[in-house]
Design an enzyme around this catalytic site. Structure first.
Site, PDB file in Angstrom:
ATOM      1  N   GLN A 122      30.668  -2.406 -19.034  1.00 49.77           N
ATOM      2  CA  GLN A 122      32.018  -1.843 -19.058  1.00 49.77           C
ATOM      3  C   GLN A 122      32.932  -2.645 -19.992  1.00 49.77           C
ATOM      4  OE1 GLN A 122      32.330   0.899 -17.373  1.00 49.77           O
ATOM      5  NE2 GLN A 122      34.479   1.340 -17.825  1.00 49.77           N
ATOM      6  N   GLU A 128       0.844  -1.185   0.000  1.00 52.02           N
ATOM      7  CA  GLU A 128       0.000   0.000   0.000  1.00 52.02           C
ATOM      8  C   GLU A 128       0.882   1.238   0.000  1.00 52.02           C
ATOM      9  OE1 GLU A 128      -3.530  -2.101   2.692  1.00 52.02           O
ATOM     10  OE2 GLU A 128      -2.725  -0.149   3.283  1.00 52.02           O
ATOM     11  N   PRO A 129       0.319   2.403  -0.340  1.00 52.85           N
ATOM     12  CA  PRO A 129       1.129   3.627  -0.335  1.00 52.85           C
ATOM     13  C   PRO A 129       1.847   3.881   0.986  1.00 52.85           C
ATOM     14  CG  PRO A 129      -0.938   4.016  -1.482  1.00 52.85           C
ATOM     15  CD  PRO A 129      -1.022   2.627  -0.905  1.00 52.85           C
ATOM     16  N   ALA A 149       2.279   1.278   3.350  1.00 56.47           N
ATOM     17  CA  ALA A 149       2.637  -0.016   3.939  1.00 56.47           C
ATOM     18  C   ALA A 149       3.365  -0.844   2.898  1.00 56.47           C
ATOM     19  CB  ALA A 149       1.393  -0.754   4.427  1.00 56.47           C
ATOM     20  N   GLU A 162       9.745  -8.045  -3.647  1.00 57.68           N
ATOM     21  CA  GLU A 162       9.771  -9.259  -2.820  1.00 57.68           C
ATOM     22  C   GLU A 162      10.661  -9.072  -1.587  1.00 57.68           C
ATOM     23  OE1 GLU A 162       7.583 -11.105  -3.610  1.00 57.68           O
ATOM     24  OE2 GLU A 162       7.306 -10.853  -5.747  1.00 57.68           O
TER      25      GLU A 162
END
Length: 387
Positions: free
Chosen positions: A340, A126-127, A129, A367
């Site tokens: 590189q 959530e925004p 959490a 995750e």
């Protein structure tokens, strides 16, 4: 101690890798150019994956899945994940939570997924959490035999391509020795249900074709039959799934690192400067040696962890965290050094390195961030000593 794959495991890996090389990688340029995975292409790849037995290979045979153990499933992930995430995801490995479906859930949710007719997404973040799941605010309130859900979830992968969501919501509170904790439960919710809104997510770094959508729940009514497991035990479901998800991320990272390394080695052997292959110069050859060592360590850690999952080892949570943090951070190092090694060409879209480099950054976040993985590892170390 035998580290050799048996014949069946070799066949499983080769099948997944050949499918990736033949059916997935050819579409990477389309994803990079448009940022969109056409639905018809998604369906075409899914059907081809079903035809050779890769669809739902992670779910138990008892529900119609392939019943692969963790070692074999990890080999499938490695084979498919050499390609872009959105393409590899067309070959469905449904969320293992669906294996717990019972009663009406089987016909409504599980069986259509097994037939390739429905797709699920999962909603936890959530925004306000993210890593602290118990701070989630999305609530489900009992109303007779039903539940009324309100709240917002974000970073929901493929919600716009899914038909239902595995949703985690707060269903109450409980007193524990460490204070009051929220009770979290798991629900299966149709995305076309009244009150559910699927909104376009954020523009993101890398992973073209992979959406991170937003779900709004406004007085969404779901039946009691749509709860997975017992009320208040959703956190146990999350914990188990996250461990498996972290190992899957580690397998993806291992596959991408191997592909980037192969490109770098081939370039270093083919590119000539000052009359010889650039790989013969220590400035190029020694970093290649470091990359090869890092990849070998990742391979050993990844496959050993998968084996320990199959053995139900007591250290699985710690092992999965170690595999995830090592392989995700190793991929970042390898992708950077591969670019590189190839110099200016490494930055060009003619090679897959710039895409692998962009995509790699997310692996250390979703995750569970690297910091969360290290917290899990250190916590388990202390628990072993009673601290």
């Amino acid at each position: 101690m035998d580290f050799e794959l048996n014949e069946e495991e070799k066949l499983i890996y080769n099948t997944a890798r050949e499918f990736c090389e033949k059916e997935l990688i050819q579409h990477e340029e389309l994803l990079e150019r448009t940022g969109v995975l056409p639905p018809e292409l998604d369906l075409e790849i899914r059907k081809k994956g079903m035809a050779i037995g890769l669809h739902a290979c992670n779910l138990p045979e008892s529900v119609g899945g392939g019943g692969l153990n963790c070692v074999s499933l990890t080999l499938v992930e490695r084979g498919l994940s050499r390609a872009s995430t959105a393409l590899a995801e067309c070959v469905r490995r449904p969320n293992n939570i669906l294996a717990a479906c019972e009663g009406e859930q089987v016909a409504h949710f599980l069986e259509p997924v097994m037939r390739g007719e429905k797709r699920e997404c999962i909603a936890m973040s959530e925004p306000d959490a993210g890593s602290d799941l118990r701070s989630m605010k999305t609530k489900a309130v009992k109303d007779g035999s039903d539940w009324i859900i309100n709240g917002t979830k974000h970073f929901i992968g493929y919600a716009q391509r899914s038909q239902f969501v595995i949703l985690f919501a707060v269903t109450g509170e409980e007193h524990t020795p460490k204070g009051i904790k929220k009770r979290i439960s798991c629900f299966l919710v149709d995305l076309d249900a009244p009150g559910v809104t699927v909104a376009k997510g954020y523009e993101q770094l890398g992973h073209r074709g992979h959406s991170n959508d937003i779900l709004h729940f406004d007085n969404v009514r779901v039946g009691g039959w749509q709860m997975v497991g017992e009320e208040g035990e959703g956190f146990k479901v999350v914990t188990k799934w996250l461990g498996e998800g972290r190992l899957s991320v580690a397998a993806v990272c291992q596959a991408r690192a191997e592909r980037a390394f192969e490109v770098a080695v081939e370039y270093a052997a083919r590119r000539k400067q000052f009359g010889q292959a650039i790989g013969n110069f220590q400035g190029i050859g020694f970093p290649l040696a470091n990359m090869a060592t890092d990849i070998r360590l990742g391979d050993l850690l990844l496959m050993n962890t998968a084996w320990k999952v199959d053995q139900k080892a007591p250290t699985v949570a710690q092992d999965c965290a170690m595999a995830k943090v090592w392989c995700s951070e190793m991929l970042g190092r390898v992708a950077d050094q591969a670019i590189q090694t190839c110099g200016g060409m490494g930055l060009m879209t003619d090679l897959p390195l710039e895409r692998i480099y962009r995509d790699a950054r997310a692996e250390r976040i979703w995750e569970g961030t690297s910091e969360i993985q290290r917290f899990i590892i250190s916590r388990e170390l202390m628990r072993a000593h009673g601290a």
